[in-house]
Design a protein around this motif. Structure first.
Motif, PDB file in Angstrom:
ATOM      1  N   ALA A 287       0.825  -1.205   0.000  1.00 29.94           N
ATOM      2  CA  ALA A 287       0.000   0.000   0.000  1.00 29.94           C
ATOM      3  C   ALA A 287       0.857   1.252   0.000  1.00 29.94           C
ATOM      4  O   ALA A 287       1.934   1.281   0.606  1.00 29.94           O
ATOM      5  N   PRO A 288       0.391   2.300  -0.687  1.00 30.83           N
ATOM      6  CA  PRO A 288       1.114   3.583  -0.596  1.00 30.83           C
ATOM      7  C   PRO A 288       1.056   4.120   0.815  1.00 30.83           C
ATOM      8  O   PRO A 288       0.152   3.772   1.593  1.00 30.83           O
ATOM      9  N   PRO A 289       2.011   4.949   1.204  1.00 30.31           N
ATOM     10  CA  PRO A 289       2.025   5.488   2.576  1.00 30.31           C
ATOM     11  C   PRO A 289       0.727   6.201   2.896  1.00 30.31           C
ATOM     12  O   PRO A 289       0.110   6.841   2.027  1.00 30.31           O
ATOM     13  N   ALA A 290       0.306   6.103   4.155  1.00 29.00           N
ATOM     14  CA  ALA A 290      -0.967   6.677   4.566  1.00 29.00           C
ATOM     15  C   ALA A 290      -0.930   8.197   4.606  1.00 29.00           C
ATOM     16  O   ALA A 290      -1.944   8.856   4.393  1.00 29.00           O
ATOM     17  N   GLY A 291       0.239   8.791   4.865  1.00 31.06           N
ATOM     18  CA  GLY A 291       0.308  10.240   5.007  1.00 31.06           C
ATOM     19  C   GLY A 291      -0.639  10.703   6.106  1.00 31.06           C
ATOM     20  O   GLY A 291      -0.763  10.075   7.146  1.00 31.06           O
ATOM     21  N   PRO A 292      -1.367  11.809   5.850  1.00 30.29           N
ATOM     22  CA  PRO A 292      -2.269  12.322   6.887  1.00 30.29           C
ATOM     23  C   PRO A 292      -3.669  11.708   6.831  1.00 30.29           C
ATOM     24  O   PRO A 292      -4.573  12.188   7.502  1.00 30.29           O
ATOM     25  N   ALA A 293      -3.844  10.652   6.046  1.00 26.45           N
ATOM     26  CA  ALA A 293      -5.176  10.154   5.717  1.00 26.45           C
ATOM     27  C   ALA A 293      -6.052   9.919   6.934  1.00 26.45           C
ATOM     28  O   ALA A 293      -7.261  10.139   6.894  1.00 26.45           O
ATOM     29  N   TRP A 294      -5.459   9.458   8.043  1.00 25.16           N
ATOM     30  CA  TRP A 294      -6.257   9.055   9.211  1.00 25.16           C
ATOM     31  C   TRP A 294      -6.347  10.139  10.280  1.00 25.16           C
ATOM     32  O   TRP A 294      -7.036   9.967  11.273  1.00 25.16           O
ATOM     33  N   ASP A 295      -5.650  11.243  10.100  1.00 24.52           N
ATOM     34  CA  ASP A 295      -5.573  12.261  11.147  1.00 24.52           C
ATOM     35  C   ASP A 295      -6.812  13.148  11.173  1.00 24.52           C
ATOM     36  O   ASP A 295      -7.307  13.533  10.124  1.00 24.52           O
TER      37      ASP A 295
END
Length: 295
Positions: A287-295
């Motif tokens: 999977a691509p990095p989550a980055g800020p997706a869950w913040d």
């Protein structure tokens, strides 16, 4: 010691909007709670009280209502992306927009009559950056599930304070909070097609959770959590990460001996607290990095 401004954001939280789409005698209802948070070049307002870069939160609320009228509310992920892109594109000082939407379900009881559908809430969380990059996390909360058998818990660690007896047959109940990250959209609106249909994706992921919960002979709630997340990723290729929070809603057998009655696993006391809380992430290792997706 140097004192500096750290990460910050501001916005309008929990704007309730109900959109009635009138198609002749048949009406369609969308009931949502929208929360917006904006960040970017906001140093001046914090350090000097200069509000030139600040779009009032009241304006953000009004945008939700205006967009509901002008664009309607289809899938909540699409509406969230529309709002997030608008704030970034229209405000020079805004570099990042975060939009979270809860959808409250209603069941049709007639052409224009509805009844609220329990406590389950559909959710989404969208981030959008000035470079055009977006992330979408869909999900749900308060999905209440129960298996009346097919659950065990034994072989656990013990210490001097352990009083819990091993269980080879117990009630397993939980209220699921789940989120699943879409591998797209990436950069630009054309990537939205990767998710194809947020409605189909949501329905499919939810069904995977239900199937895995019902079909797993559970030796622990942790095992069930992994089975649920794995089922979603195996069946839904548009998704790359699942996060789950499963409170263990304990059910204790009631002692009926004082009344001269036995209790062969039929009468329980459902305790609301305290409860065990099991949380975990299941993801595609590519999977691509989550980055800020869950913040």
């Amino acid at each position: 010691m140097a004192v500096v401004l750290g990460p910050n954001r501001y916005g309008k939280a929990e704007t309730r909007v109900v959109r009635v789409a009138r198609e002749g005698e048949v009406h369609h209802l969308k009931d949502c709670t929208v929360s917006i948070a904006l960040s970017g070049a906001m140093e001046a307002v914090h350090l000097a009280g200069d509000n030139a870069a600040v779009l009032p939160t009241d304006s953000q609320k009004n945008t939700v209502y205006a967009f509901a009228r002008e664009h309607g509310i289809g899938e909540i992920e699409e509406f969230a992306l529309l709002l997030a892109r608008h704030f970034v594109d229209s405000q020079q000082a805004v570099h990042h927009a975060r939009v979270a939407i809860d959808e409250h379900a209603w069941v049709r009881r007639g052409p224009h009559s509805f009844v609220r559908d329990g406590t389950e809430v559909r959710t989404c969380l969208v981030h959008h950056d000035r470079d055009g990059t977006s992330s979408v996390v869909s999900g749900l909360r308060d999905l209440v599930l129960l298996n009346s058998t097919g659950s065990e818990f034994h072989g656990f660690a013990t210490d001097r304070y352990t009083t819990l007896a091993p269980a080879t047959d117990r009630v397993l109940a939980t209220a699921v909070t789940a989120g699943w990250r879409h591998a797209g959209p990436g950069t630009g609106s054309s990537a939205d097609s990767y998710a194809s249909s947020y409605a189909d994706s949501y329905t499919g992921a939810r069904e995977c959770l239900l199937e895995a919960f019902a079909g797993t002979h559970s030796l622990s709630l942790q095992q069930t959590l992994y089975a649920m997340g794995r089922r979603v990723l195996e069946r839904r290729p548009e998704l790359c990460e699942v996060r789950l929070a499963l409170p263990n809603r304990h059910h204790f057998l009631v002692d009926l001996a004082p009344f001269g009655l036995d209790n062969p696993g039929e009468v329980y006391y459902a305790a609301d607290r305290p409860y065990g809380l099991i949380e975990g992430t299941v993801l595609d290792d590519a999977a691509p990095p989550a980055g800020p997706a869950w913040d």
